[in-house]
Motif scaffolding. Structure first.
Motif, PDB file in Angstrom:
ATOM      1  N   THR A 168      27.315  32.289  -5.794  1.00  0.00           N
ATOM      2  CA  THR A 168      27.818  31.730  -7.060  1.00  0.00           C
ATOM      3  C   THR A 168      27.291  30.318  -7.312  1.00  0.00           C
ATOM      4  O   THR A 168      27.621  29.712  -8.337  1.00  0.00           O
ATOM      5  N   HIS A 169      26.504  29.782  -6.369  1.00  0.00           N
ATOM      6  CA  HIS A 169      25.932  28.448  -6.565  1.00  0.00           C
ATOM      7  C   HIS A 169      24.893  28.487  -7.678  1.00  0.00           C
ATOM      8  O   HIS A 169      24.132  29.446  -7.802  1.00  0.00           O
ATOM      9  N   ASN A 170      24.857  27.448  -8.481  1.00  0.00           N
ATOM     10  CA  ASN A 170      23.882  27.409  -9.581  1.00  0.00           C
ATOM     11  C   ASN A 170      23.112  26.092  -9.670  1.00  0.00           C
ATOM     12  O   ASN A 170      22.470  25.802 -10.671  1.00  0.00           O
ATOM     13  N   VAL A 171      23.201  25.272  -8.620  1.00  0.00           N
ATOM     14  CA  VAL A 171      22.405  24.042  -8.537  1.00  0.00           C
ATOM     15  C   VAL A 171      21.712  24.018  -7.179  1.00  0.00           C
ATOM     16  O   VAL A 171      22.338  24.298  -6.142  1.00  0.00           O
ATOM     17  N   ILE A 172      20.423  23.690  -7.201  1.00  0.00           N
ATOM     18  CA  ILE A 172      19.630  23.629  -5.979  1.00  0.00           C
ATOM     19  C   ILE A 172      19.172  22.193  -5.736  1.00  0.00           C
ATOM     20  O   ILE A 172      18.606  21.550  -6.632  1.00  0.00           O
ATOM     21  N   PHE A 173      19.459  21.698  -4.536  1.00  0.00           N
ATOM     22  CA  PHE A 173      18.920  20.406  -4.100  1.00  0.00           C
ATOM     23  C   PHE A 173      17.677  20.674  -3.252  1.00  0.00           C
ATOM     24  O   PHE A 173      17.755  21.396  -2.255  1.00  0.00           O
ATOM     25  N   GLU A 174      16.560  20.099  -3.643  1.00  0.00           N
ATOM     26  CA  GLU A 174      15.321  20.238  -2.892  1.00  0.00           C
ATOM     27  C   GLU A 174      15.189  19.020  -1.985  1.00  0.00           C
ATOM     28  O   GLU A 174      14.838  17.932  -2.429  1.00  0.00           O
ATOM     29  N   THR A 175      15.493  19.226  -0.693  1.00  0.00           N
ATOM     30  CA  THR A 175      15.532  18.119   0.257  1.00  0.00           C
ATOM     31  C   THR A 175      14.214  18.030   1.025  1.00  0.00           C
ATOM     32  O   THR A 175      13.283  18.802   0.791  1.00  0.00           O
ATOM     33  N   ALA A 176      14.153  17.097   1.954  1.00  0.00           N
ATOM     34  CA  ALA A 176      12.938  16.893   2.741  1.00  0.00           C
ATOM     35  C   ALA A 176      12.627  18.075   3.638  1.00  0.00           C
ATOM     36  O   ALA A 176      11.466  18.274   4.033  1.00  0.00           O
ATOM     37  N   ASP A 177      13.642  18.875   3.969  1.00  0.00           N
ATOM     38  CA  ASP A 177      13.404  19.976   4.910  1.00  0.00           C
ATOM     39  C   ASP A 177      14.062  21.279   4.450  1.00  0.00           C
ATOM     40  O   ASP A 177      14.571  22.049   5.259  1.00  0.00           O
ATOM     41  N   GLY A 178      14.072  21.525   3.143  1.00  0.00           N
ATOM     42  CA  GLY A 178      14.585  22.800   2.657  1.00  0.00           C
ATOM     43  C   GLY A 178      15.536  22.643   1.489  1.00  0.00           C
ATOM     44  O   GLY A 178      15.796  21.529   1.008  1.00  0.00           O
ATOM     45  N   GLU A 179      16.052  23.770   1.017  1.00  0.00           N
ATOM     46  CA  GLU A 179      16.946  23.780  -0.138  1.00  0.00           C
ATOM     47  C   GLU A 179      18.407  23.913   0.288  1.00  0.00           C
ATOM     48  O   GLU A 179      18.732  24.619   1.246  1.00  0.00           O
ATOM     49  N   VAL A 180      19.274  23.226  -0.446  1.00  0.00           N
ATOM     50  CA  VAL A 180      20.718  23.306  -0.257  1.00  0.00           C
ATOM     51  C   VAL A 180      21.330  23.494  -1.643  1.00  0.00           C
ATOM     52  O   VAL A 180      20.910  22.840  -2.605  1.00  0.00           O
ATOM     53  N   SER A 181      22.326  24.374  -1.756  1.00  0.00           N
ATOM     54  CA  SER A 181      22.870  24.701  -3.071  1.00  0.00           C
ATOM     55  C   SER A 181      24.344  24.322  -3.188  1.00  0.00           C
ATOM     56  O   SER A 181      25.031  24.085  -2.187  1.00  0.00           O
ATOM     57  N   SER A 215      15.728  12.698   1.348  1.00  0.00           N
ATOM     58  CA  SER A 215      16.970  12.966   2.073  1.00  0.00           C
ATOM     59  C   SER A 215      16.876  14.267   2.859  1.00  0.00           C
ATOM     60  O   SER A 215      16.244  15.225   2.412  1.00  0.00           O
ATOM     61  N   SER A 216      17.533  14.290   4.010  1.00  0.00           N
ATOM     62  CA  SER A 216      17.503  15.484   4.860  1.00  0.00           C
ATOM     63  C   SER A 216      18.485  16.533   4.364  1.00  0.00           C
ATOM     64  O   SER A 216      19.485  16.221   3.696  1.00  0.00           O
ATOM     65  N   GLY A 217      18.211  17.783   4.705  1.00  0.00           N
ATOM     66  CA  GLY A 217      19.127  18.861   4.373  1.00  0.00           C
ATOM     67  C   GLY A 217      20.463  18.692   5.043  1.00  0.00           C
ATOM     68  O   GLY A 217      21.516  18.997   4.452  1.00  0.00           O
ATOM     69  N   SER A 218      20.457  18.174   6.278  1.00  0.00           N
ATOM     70  CA  SER A 218      21.729  17.973   6.987  1.00  0.00           C
ATOM     71  C   SER A 218      22.561  16.899   6.315  1.00  0.00           C
ATOM     72  O   SER A 218      23.806  16.967   6.296  1.00  0.00           O
ATOM     73  N   GLY A 219      21.892  15.901   5.715  1.00  0.00           N
ATOM     74  CA  GLY A 219      22.611  14.832   5.031  1.00  0.00           C
ATOM     75  C   GLY A 219      23.288  15.309   3.763  1.00  0.00           C
ATOM     76  O   GLY A 219      24.460  15.019   3.519  1.00  0.00           O
ATOM     77  N   ILE A 220      22.549  16.094   2.937  1.00  0.00           N
ATOM     78  CA  ILE A 220      23.155  16.599   1.701  1.00  0.00           C
ATOM     79  C   ILE A 220      24.237  17.625   2.023  1.00  0.00           C
ATOM     80  O   ILE A 220      25.261  17.702   1.345  1.00  0.00           O
ATOM     81  N   SER A 221      24.045  18.399   3.104  1.00  0.00           N
ATOM     82  CA  SER A 221      25.074  19.375   3.500  1.00  0.00           C
ATOM     83  C   SER A 221      26.357  18.659   3.917  1.00  0.00           C
ATOM     84  O   SER A 221      27.469  19.102   3.566  1.00  0.00           O
ATOM     85  N   LEU A 222      26.214  17.565   4.638  1.00  0.00           N
ATOM     86  CA  LEU A 222      27.392  16.799   5.032  1.00  0.00           C
ATOM     87  C   LEU A 222      28.081  16.201   3.806  1.00  0.00           C
ATOM     88  O   LEU A 222      29.320  16.204   3.706  1.00  0.00           O
ATOM     89  N   PHE A 223      27.288  15.690   2.877  1.00  0.00           N
ATOM     90  CA  PHE A 223      27.849  15.165   1.626  1.00  0.00           C
ATOM     91  C   PHE A 223      28.651  16.240   0.906  1.00  0.00           C
ATOM     92  O   PHE A 223      29.769  15.999   0.436  1.00  0.00           O
ATOM     93  N   LEU A 224      28.099  17.452   0.814  1.00  0.00           N
ATOM     94  CA  LEU A 224      28.782  18.545   0.115  1.00  0.00           C
ATOM     95  C   LEU A 224      30.029  19.000   0.865  1.00  0.00           C
ATOM     96  O   LEU A 224      31.047  19.340   0.253  1.00  0.00           O
ATOM     97  N   ASP A 225      29.960  19.037   2.197  1.00  0.00           N
ATOM     98  CA  ASP A 225      31.153  19.368   2.979  1.00  0.00           C
ATOM     99  C   ASP A 225      32.304  18.418   2.625  1.00  0.00           C
ATOM    100  O   ASP A 225      33.439  18.850   2.382  1.00  0.00           O
ATOM    101  N   ALA A 226      31.986  17.118   2.597  1.00  0.00           N
ATOM    102  CA  ALA A 226      33.011  16.125   2.286  1.00  0.00           C
ATOM    103  C   ALA A 226      33.498  16.267   0.854  1.00  0.00           C
ATOM    104  O   ALA A 226      34.690  16.100   0.563  1.00  0.00           O
ATOM    105  N   LEU A 227      32.580  16.605  -0.046  1.00  0.00           N
ATOM    106  CA  LEU A 227      32.922  16.745  -1.460  1.00  0.00           C
ATOM    107  C   LEU A 227      33.894  17.902  -1.690  1.00  0.00           C
ATOM    108  O   LEU A 227      34.868  17.775  -2.436  1.00  0.00           O
ATOM    109  N   TYR A 228      33.644  19.025  -1.036  1.00  0.00           N
ATOM    110  CA  TYR A 228      34.473  20.215  -1.230  1.00  0.00           C
ATOM    111  C   TYR A 228      35.788  20.140  -0.449  1.00  0.00           C
ATOM    112  O   TYR A 228      36.837  20.517  -0.968  1.00  0.00           O
TER     113      TYR A 228
END
Length: 314
Positions: A168-181, A215-228
């Motif tokens: 159901t994700h509809n936004v893609i972050f293109e990071t330094a080491d892959g995509e995170v949605s 930005s790293s994929g792990s960094g944006i993933s951590l940001f999203l974890d905190a956000l949700y």
């Protein structure tokens, strides 16, 4: 970064009891433990010293300042006296209180005491009522601060499940080491910057792809974890947390900035201290800066490095 110029602006609005000015011109990461004004007083002590004849603005300013981080128990250091008097008979009604060692609360109580004496026949009933209202409000805010509402683990589980519904994700972050949605609605609600990007006519708005190649994929993933969920299931590395902090700061998600900057002091080591201190300085996170300075001042390895550096400079 907040500094002396910002302190003067904050002090000016405090003296005017101008809540709207304070809210507009005080940075979101302002350190309310800083002393301000001509005499370097704690913000709430300065507020208590000023004219309190306008009850609504005075109390609203005080409550907002406490909510923002001002401490009603922070004590003044300067050995100065503050005086109050009635304009129609200054000499007979003038009363003075020494501020050194007094907090906003203790100063309020002392103002109540000396005003009740009614020197020179002065009627200070309005000021006494304002001080009583302030003390009651400060006590009420302290009680609220001590009360923490427990969040049932199933609530966090639900948000975590929502976070993991990648179909159901509809936004893609293109990071330094892959995509995170992620979900556009969640991002738009949390961040005015991301909301503007996703609703614009620019590439991000039309494609729902946001490039953050620095930005790293792990960094944006951590940001999203905190956000949700306000938490994470992984044990984050300090480098990932610095990336997440940078993104939260860049996208103006203040509560996430507070969350990470409050946790990073636990991650300060010899290896991480320089990077954490640099991030704290660049973002004006003064409490985190002080944690780095405190660590460096007591760590023998860092002290040795500083001495070696000074020797090389010679």
């Amino acid at each position: 970064m907040a500094g002396p110029c910002c302190d003067d602006v904050v002090a000016g609005f405090i003296k005017l009891h101008d809540l709207e000015g304070l809210q507009q011109f005080t940075p979101s990461n302002y350190d309310w433990t800083r002393d301000v004004g001509e005499f370097d007083l704690p913000p709430l002590v300065l507020l208590i010293c000023e004219d309190v004849s306008k009850p609504t603005t005075f109390l609203k300013c005080a409550e907002w300042m406490i909510q923002s981080g001002a401490d009603p128990q922070q004590k003044a250091k300067p050995r100065i006296c503050y005086s109050w008097w009635k304009n129609d008979n200054k000499d007979a009604t003038k009363v003075s209180i020494e501020l050194a060692g007094r907090s906003a609360i203790s100063l309020a109580f002392e103002r109540i005491r000396v005003f009740k004496e009614g020197k020179g026949g002065a009627n200070w009933s309005v000021d006494i009522k304002r001080m009583q209202d302030f003390v009651a409000m400060a006590a009420r805010r302290a009680a609220w601060k001590d009360q923490k509402m427990a969040v049932h683990h199933r609530v966090i589980d639900r948000w975590e499940s929502f976070r993991n519904m990648t179909s159901t994700h509809n936004v893609i972050f293109e990071t330094a080491d892959g995509e995170v949605s992620a979900h556009e609605q969640m991002l738009a609600v949390a961040s005015p910057v991301l909301k503007a990007m996703l609703e614009s006519c620019m590439k991000e708005g039309s494609s729902k792809h946001i490039q953050i190649k620095d930005s790293s994929g792990s960094g944006i993933s951590l940001f999203l974890d905190a956000l949700y969920t306000g938490s994470t299931c992984v044990e984050p590395h300090y480098k990932s947390m610095l990336v997440a902090l940078d993104l939260a700061h860049r996208w103006q998600v203040g509560d996430i900035v507070d969350m990470f900057s409050g946790f990073l002091p636990n991650m300060i080591t010899v290896d991480s201290s320089v990077e954490i201190a640099e991030a704290a300085a660049l973002k004006g996170l003064e409490q985190l800066q002080r944690s780095c300075v405190s660590f460096g001042s007591t760590n023998e390895h860092i002290q040795s490095q500083l001495l070696d550096h000074l020797w090389i400079l010679r």
